[in-house]
Design a protein around this motif. Structure first.
Motif, PDB file in Angstrom:
ATOM      1  N   ASP A  48       0.864   5.252   0.812  1.00  0.00           N
ATOM      2  CA  ASP A  48       0.129   6.329   1.479  1.00  0.00           C
ATOM      3  C   ASP A  48       0.259   7.608   0.649  1.00  0.00           C
ATOM      4  OD1 ASP A  48      -1.240   7.850   3.331  1.00  0.00           O
ATOM      5  OD2 ASP A  48       0.505   8.142   4.630  1.00  0.00           O
TER       6      ASP A  48
ATOM      7  N   VAL B  97       4.001  -1.190   3.634  1.00  0.00           N
ATOM      8  CA  VAL B  97       3.419   0.147   3.446  1.00  0.00           C
ATOM      9  C   VAL B  97       4.539   1.105   3.047  1.00  0.00           C
ATOM     10  CG1 VAL B  97       2.363   2.123   4.601  1.00  0.00           C
ATOM     11  CG2 VAL B  97       1.483  -0.173   5.026  1.00  0.00           C
TER      12      VAL B  97
ATOM     13  N   TYR C 214       0.852  -1.185   0.000  1.00  0.00           N
ATOM     14  CA  TYR C 214       0.000   0.000   0.000  1.00  0.00           C
ATOM     15  C   TYR C 214       0.891   1.240   0.000  1.00  0.00           C
ATOM     16  CZ  TYR C 214      -3.131   3.646   1.844  1.00  0.00           C
ATOM     17  OH  TYR C 214      -3.851   4.809   2.033  1.00  0.00           O
TER      18      TYR C 214
ATOM     19  N   SER D  92      -4.483   0.385   3.933  1.00  0.00           N
ATOM     20  CA  SER D  92      -3.228   0.064   4.608  1.00  0.00           C
ATOM     21  C   SER D  92      -3.351  -1.185   5.477  1.00  0.00           C
ATOM     22  CB  SER D  92      -2.776   1.246   5.463  1.00  0.00           C
ATOM     23  OG  SER D  92      -3.752   1.554   6.451  1.00  0.00           O
TER      24      SER D  92
END
Length: 513
Positions: free
Chosen positions: A379, A427, A377, A421
């Motif tokens: 951000d 991440v 993921y 997330s």
């Protein structure tokens, strides 16, 4: 009866000969139009208003300025009088109307015209009140609602086209528009007169320029309050924080003197942006912060720029520091020159054992469910940690995707991009400050935190992200000053171009995956 509608470029759409005839009748056809600025003490009270208010000196100044422009435009003399009974136009400021739907009224009476409007700025003249003056006085001096349509149904007419339109755009006009001027010149028989030039608004502050490169000029008044003028937007705009408080150039609005300062403002890639320098009491900034701004209008007052979120940070000595300064049209201070170190003689890149951390690779394998699919993921909006994170540039996002596609082919794993997330094993996030860039284990897997990049990541940005991702996959630092990126992404020395995983990295990764 057929009513003719004219386009928004035809002066006849707003020309009003009836109001002109009425004004001439009331004034005695001598082209001397006397006006009176009424206060509370005057023994006159229209029945449709609640409370009459006194005009401030600034408001009186603006009224006299506007009447001066009406004089020059029409060829008549708009003259202020101290005698209420002799006035043809009576100007009134009020707190409200009995009918709350009105904000301004033009009301012909028995031999004179009352022009009133609702106070919205206290003793200051807001842009909205300035527009109301032109609009309501316009009703008495030869212009009308476009095509005499009180519902303002024709959306091709806006207040940018005519002050007589109630269809708002993204500003309130503070002077007559070209269509209004053309109409009044025709109504008043002034078409052969020299071109009309608008006067300067006397209620605006005296300003000095801070920075004027590019499409936006940064200015301050004598009190240090911050303003901008932007190409294509005619009104002066204040700079305000998220709560609507106007900034001072030196940052003392909400910080001690010497801590920070507004250096420039610019519209870049369609986004209004303000550049702050952070000084920390020094004479030159150690970092720049860039805040995105939006154009915002308060009901019945003014439009202004206000901050819409967290800043992007650029530290001195990084490539982004100089680049962002250039984009705002200023010169960045030079970073202290580091003591040069001898350039190491590169060793051959063959058969170098890149250190590995099997515990970390096993941990990630376990957290991924041991199914050969590693979910990741990014951000991209910087929401996971609003204090430290910032947005990830689109091209940086693309680089991460491409890097993991390459890694797929090396390891025979699938890297699957997820939307939340909580679903991720890795991440990726961008940090505002470089000191926060690192890779570490989390309860869900790994977190790769890299320094914020420019819109297009440099080769150093890409090597840094690749290096931090190597940690997440189980590689360790390749120690030794003689090694560079050709030997391994985990080497201490970066190369002048992004090379990606080396053969040594591939061998090491395949040994633990």
């Amino acid at each position: 009866m057929t009513i003719t509608s004219y386009s928004n470029t035809d002066y006849r759409s707003v020309a009003d000969y009836e109001s002109y005839d009425l004004l001439q009748d009331y004034s005695g056809y001598d082209n001397v139009i006397e006006y009176y600025i009424q206060g509370v003490a005057e023994n006159y009270y229209p029945e449709y208003v609640n409370n009459i208010l006194d005009f401030s000196s600034e408001e009186k100044k603006y009224i006299r300025f506007a009447m001066g422009d009406f004089s020059r435009l029409t060829g008549a003399q708009f003259v202020e009088t101290n005698d209420f009974d002799s006035a043809v136009i009576n100007l009134i400021k009020i707190d409200s109307y009995n009918d709350g739907d009105y904000v301004g009224l033009n009301s012909p009476e028995d031999g004179w015209i009352d022009i009133s409007w609702v106070n919205s700025g206290g003793d200051k003249m807001t842009e909205y009140e300035k527009w109301l003056i032109w609009h309501e006085v316009g009703h008495s001096t030869g212009i009308m609602h476009p095509n005499n349509d009180d519902s303002h149904s024709d959306q091709y007419f806006t207040n940018k086209i005519s002050v007589m339109s109630d269809n708002e755009t993204n500003f309130y006009p503070t002077s007559l528009r070209d269509l209004d001027i053309q109409a009044m010149r025709n109504v008043w028989g002034q078409t052969s007169s020299p071109a009309f030039i608008r006067s300067d608004d006397p209620t605006l502050p005296t300003l000095s320029t801070i920075e004027s490169e590019g499409n936006t000029e940064l200015l301050k008044d004598s009190s240090g309050n911050a303003y901008v003028r932007q190409d294509g937007y005619e009104n002066l705009l204040t700079l305000r924080d998220y709560d609507g408080v106007q900034y001072k150039i030196d940052g003392t609005t909400n910080q001690a003197a010497g801590e920070r300062e507004i250096l420039a403002a610019e519209r870049i890639d369609g986004i209004d942006q303000v550049l702050w320098g952070y000084f920390g009491g020094e004479s030159t900034p150690s970092e720049y912060r860039v805040y995105e701004n939006d154009l915002w209008g308060e009901p019945d007052t003014d439009y202004y720029w206000y901050e819409t979120g967290e800043s992007d940070i650029y530290e001195i000595g990084t490539p982004g520091f100089d680049q962002i300064a250039t984009s705002f049209g200023i010169e960045a201070p030079s970073a202290p020159t580091p003591t040069p170190t001898p350039t190491p003689t590169p060793e051959t890149s063959s058969d170098i054992d890149v250190p590995v951390n099997k515990k970390w690779s096993k941990y990630l394998w376990k957290k991924s469910g041991k199914d050969g699919i590693i979910d990741y993921y990014a951000d991209k909006k910087g929401k996971l940690d609003k204090k430290q994170n910032t947005k990830i540039a689109k091209k940086t996002l693309s680089f991460v995707d491409d890097m993991l596609d390459e890694t797929e082919s090396i390891l025979g794993l699938e890297f699957n991009k997820v939307k939340k997330s909580k679903q991720a094993d890795i991440v990726f996030q961008a940090k505002s400050k470089s000191k926060d860039a690192t890779t570490y284990k989390t309860k869900y897997g790994m977190e790769v935190s890299f320094s914020k990049t420019q819109k297009k990541p440099t080769q150093y940005d890409m090597q840094d992200i690749n290096y931090l991702t190597g940690y997440a996959l189980g590689l360790k630092d390749l120690k030794g000053n003689s090694y560079d990126a050709a030997d391994s992404v985990m080497a201490a020395n970066y190369s002048d171009e992004y090379l990606g995983w080396s053969n040594n990295d591939i061998k090491a990764l395949q040994s633990i995956w």
